[in-house]
Design an enzyme around this catalytic site. Structure first.
Site, mmCIF file in Angstrom:
data_model
loop_
_atom_site.group_PDB
_atom_site.id
_atom_site.type_symbol
_atom_site.label_atom_id
_atom_site.label_comp_id
_atom_site.label_asym_id
_atom_site.label_seq_id
_atom_site.Cartn_x
_atom_site.Cartn_y
_atom_site.Cartn_z
ATOM 1 N N HIS A 1 36.870 36.697 49.877
ATOM 2 C CA HIS A 1 37.651 36.818 51.110
ATOM 3 C C HIS A 1 37.001 37.867 52.010
ATOM 4 C CE1 HIS A 1 41.019 37.248 53.873
ATOM 5 N NE2 HIS A 1 41.402 36.070 53.414
ATOM 6 N N ASP B 1 43.599 29.992 48.282
ATOM 7 C CA ASP B 1 43.317 28.566 48.048
ATOM 8 C C ASP B 1 43.074 28.218 46.588
ATOM 9 O OD1 ASP B 1 41.578 28.717 51.123
ATOM 10 O OD2 ASP B 1 43.446 27.657 50.735
HETATM 11 C C1 SDX Z 1 40.827 31.279 53.707
HETATM 12 O O1 SDX Z 1 40.126 34.949 56.906
HETATM 13 C C2 SDX Z 1 41.183 34.589 56.341
HETATM 14 O O2 SDX Z 1 42.206 35.334 56.314
HETATM 15 C C3 SDX Z 1 41.174 33.210 55.735
HETATM 16 C C4 SDX Z 1 42.398 32.829 54.938
HETATM 17 C C5 SDX Z 1 43.615 32.684 55.830
HETATM 18 O O3 SDX Z 1 44.739 32.843 55.305
HETATM 19 O O4 SDX Z 1 43.455 32.309 57.011
HETATM 20 O O5 SDX Z 1 42.653 33.804 53.968
HETATM 21 C C6 SDX Z 1 42.212 31.469 54.249
HETATM 22 O O6 SDX Z 1 39.994 30.731 54.371
HETATM 23 C C7 SDX Z 1 40.501 31.816 52.337
HETATM 24 C C8 SDX Z 1 38.986 31.632 51.968
HETATM 25 C C9 SDX Z 1 38.776 30.196 51.489
HETATM 26 N N1 SDX Z 1 37.302 29.931 51.304
HETATM 27 C C10 SDX Z 1 36.778 29.780 50.099
HETATM 28 O O7 SDX Z 1 37.379 29.945 49.038
HETATM 29 C C11 SDX Z 1 35.312 29.356 50.118
HETATM 30 C C12 SDX Z 1 34.476 30.240 49.163
HETATM 31 N N2 SDX Z 1 34.458 31.599 49.659
HETATM 32 C C13 SDX Z 1 33.521 31.941 50.638
HETATM 33 O O8 SDX Z 1 32.635 31.098 51.161
HETATM 34 C C14 SDX Z 1 33.539 33.374 51.156
HETATM 35 O O9 SDX Z 1 33.935 34.204 50.139
HETATM 36 C C15 SDX Z 1 34.408 33.570 52.379
HETATM 37 C C16 SDX Z 1 34.071 32.571 53.443
HETATM 38 C C17 SDX Z 1 35.848 33.462 52.014
HETATM 39 C C18 SDX Z 1 34.143 34.978 52.914
HETATM 40 O O10 SDX Z 1 32.845 35.005 53.317
HETATM 41 P P1 SDX Z 1 32.162 36.337 53.917
HETATM 42 O O11 SDX Z 1 33.163 37.433 54.063
HETATM 43 O O12 SDX Z 1 31.393 35.911 55.119
HETATM 44 O O13 SDX Z 1 31.220 36.796 52.769
HETATM 45 P P2 SDX Z 1 29.708 36.330 52.595
HETATM 46 O O14 SDX Z 1 29.613 34.833 52.769
HETATM 47 O O15 SDX Z 1 28.855 37.216 53.451
HETATM 48 O O16 SDX Z 1 29.454 36.651 51.043
HETATM 49 C C19 SDX Z 1 29.147 37.984 50.601
HETATM 50 C C20 SDX Z 1 28.353 37.774 49.318
HETATM 51 C C21 SDX Z 1 27.171 36.804 49.482
HETATM 52 O O17 SDX Z 1 26.237 37.135 48.471
HETATM 53 P P3 SDX Z 1 24.928 38.050 48.878
HETATM 54 O O18 SDX Z 1 24.246 37.322 50.011
HETATM 55 O O19 SDX Z 1 25.518 39.407 49.291
HETATM 56 O O20 SDX Z 1 24.117 38.124 47.612
HETATM 57 O O21 SDX Z 1 29.202 37.167 48.333
HETATM 58 C C22 SDX Z 1 28.688 35.877 48.007
HETATM 59 C C23 SDX Z 1 27.769 35.465 49.121
HETATM 60 O O22 SDX Z 1 26.764 34.555 48.650
HETATM 61 N N3 SDX Z 1 29.859 34.979 47.938
HETATM 62 C C24 SDX Z 1 30.053 34.040 47.012
HETATM 63 C C25 SDX Z 1 31.322 33.505 47.278
HETATM 64 N N4 SDX Z 1 31.854 34.110 48.333
HETATM 65 C C26 SDX Z 1 30.938 35.023 48.746
HETATM 66 N N5 SDX Z 1 29.263 33.605 46.006
HETATM 67 C C27 SDX Z 1 29.775 32.615 45.238
HETATM 68 N N6 SDX Z 1 31.001 32.060 45.412
HETATM 69 C C28 SDX Z 1 31.795 32.479 46.428
HETATM 70 N N7 SDX Z 1 32.974 31.927 46.602
#
Ligand code: SDX
Length: 392
Positions: free
Chosen positions: A271, A328
């Site tokens: 998140h 989710d």
């Molecule tokens: C919602 O914003 C909100 O409030 C949203 C929400 C709402 O109520 O409106 O809460 C609802 O959208 C919840 C999130 C649902 N999405 C997912 O579950 C999809 C999987 N999660 C992600 O893609 C990610 O965690 C996000 C999109 C939720 C957050 O992304 P960020 O803050 O942009 O973080 P990032 O992509 O920069 O990741 C940081 C690091 C990266 O690794 P490095 O490059 O630092 O090595 O964490 C890793 C990412 O690769 N990473 C994950 C991951 N989420 C982040 N690696 C594996 N699996 C994951 N799920």
């Protein structure tokens, strides 16, 4: 930065507005709507009174709630021509695309909802969409299932009415199942608002051009559709199903999620704001247990979800990046136990988020916020002269 402009990809460190609606503390896992802790609202409130609080600023008195509901019921009808638009979609259409299209199409049937400057005009547009959206949600699901379309029943509660329109089997009286009603109430409350997330920011920026409420909501629905946002609840179930097909091999999917060359992510994890836990996920995980137990549903997917969570919480990759289950991760397990098709999960997220989007749009308009128009840092070609096609 080029001196004047600082680029902040994904607006990770940019505030877009001042808002009095929802408070989040990502470190402490705190979520409050209009100051009320989500734990109390999920336990004690119903969805319509939470919607009222988000939109109008505080929990309603009984009179205020009854009037709000009566005004909503008076608008809970759809022009029959909306069916012609619905019929034009192929059965394979994703419900989020149908929902976004029909929400935008509502403008055509309610032109007075576009130029809303006074609070009274806004109120009329708000009760219209609060009445019509549940019908569109139900019609989208029934169309997908090849079932006859249903209509609003004004003698029922707001959430009960949604259930009846979604689940009523043809030529049978519908009996509200209180377990499903209470679980749906709780899920919709937990999804109702979340400050400036991707889809809410979309609603605010589209609304800032003074496009109508329905057009702004339609844009928000499209943003929510993405698998990185609301679409994750569908992606979680597809991931858990895949793991089940793979004999429950959670380690294989954890490895995929950690592999930089593999675009796969552990859906339902991580998140932007919550860095220790998502308070909604905690409540939903508990509710999943209770609802499946009460419904007498034994779903092996829940066990796979639990073991995946347990392993990820011990794995340095996820712990170092502060990746925990989000809203989710468990919600789809409850929707599935209710008999909601997986492609409808994100539509249910949109149903819950509707009052939050409305509240944020109204606040943006009443605060007379300027049109959203960020700048950029140009990295393209310097000035050059046109060449005719035979000189290229
Ligand atoms: C919602 O914003 C909100 O409030 C949203 C929400 C709402 O109520 O409106 O809460 C609802 O959208 C919840 C999130 C649902 N999405 C997912 O579950 C999809 C999987 N999660 C992600 O893609 C990610 O965690 C996000 C999109 C939720 C957050 O992304 P960020 O803050 O942009 O973080 P990032 O992509 O920069 O990741 C940081 C690091 C990266 O690794 P490095 O490059 O630092 O090595 O964490 C890793 C990412 O690769 N990473 C994950 C991951 N989420 C982040 N690696 C594996 N699996 C994951 N799920």
């Amino acid at each position: 930065t080029n001196g004047l402009i600082t680029i902040d990809p994904g607006y990770k460190n940019t505030g877009s507005c001042e808002s009095a609606i929802t408070f989040l503390d990502g470190e402490k896992g705190v979520l409050r709507y209009r100051g009320y802790p989500i734990e109390q609202l999920a336990e004690k409130a119903d969805f319509l009174e939470v919607a009222y609080a988000l939109i109008f600023g505080d929990l309603p008195t009984k009179q205020q709630l009854d009037k709000f509901h009566a005004d909503i019921k008076s608008k809970a009808i759809l022009d029959d021509d909306v069916k012609k638009i619905l019929d034009a979609f192929p059965k394979s259409a994703h419900p989020m695309g149908v929902l976004s299209s029909l929400t935008s199409a509502l403008t055509a049937f309610n032109p007075s909802s576009v130029n809303v400057d006074s609070e009274e005009e806004m109120y009329n547009a708000i009760v219209k969409i609060m009445g019509k959206f549940p019908i569109i949600v139900a019609w989208t699901m029934r169309k997908k299932q090849g079932l006859p379309l249903t209509y609003s029943t004004n003698s029922l509660g707001y959430v009960e009415n949604i259930m009846k329109m979604m689940f009523q089997s043809p030529n049978e009286d519908y009996v509200v199942n209180p377990i499903i009603r209470d679980a749906l109430d709780k899920l919709l409350i937990l999804h109702a608002d979340h400050e400036q997330n991707c889809s809410t920011s979309t609603v605010r920026i589209v609304g800032s051009s003074h496009a109508g409420l329905f057009a702004s909501l339609s844009a928000g629905i499209s943003a929510l559709w993405g698998p990185l946002h609301g679409g994750a609840n569908q992606a979680v179930l597809e991931m858990l199903e895949a793991i089940k097909q793979d004999g429950g091999d959670t380690k294989k999917y954890m490895a995929k999620a950690k592999d930089k060359n593999d675009p796969f992510r552990l859906m339902g994890f991580g998140h932007r704001v919550y860095k220790n836990f998502d308070p909604r996920a905690k409540i939903i995980k508990k509710a999943a247990d209770e609802v499946l137990n009460d419904l007498g549903v034994n779903d092996p997917i829940l066990d796979i979800a639990r073991s995946l969570e347990a392993e990820a919480l011990k794995d340095p990759y996820f712990v170092d990046r502060k990746l925990y289950p989000n809203v989710d991760f468990y919600s789809g397990i409850i929707y599935r136990a209710m008999g909601i098709p997986v492609e409808m999960f994100t539509v249910m997220f949109a149903m819950g988020r509707l009052p939050g989007w409305i509240a944020q749009w109204k606040e943006m308009r009443l605060n007379k916020e300027p049109i959203g128009r960020p700048r950029q840092i140009y990295t393209g070609e310097n000035e050059r002269n046109f060449k005719t096609i035979d000189n290229r």
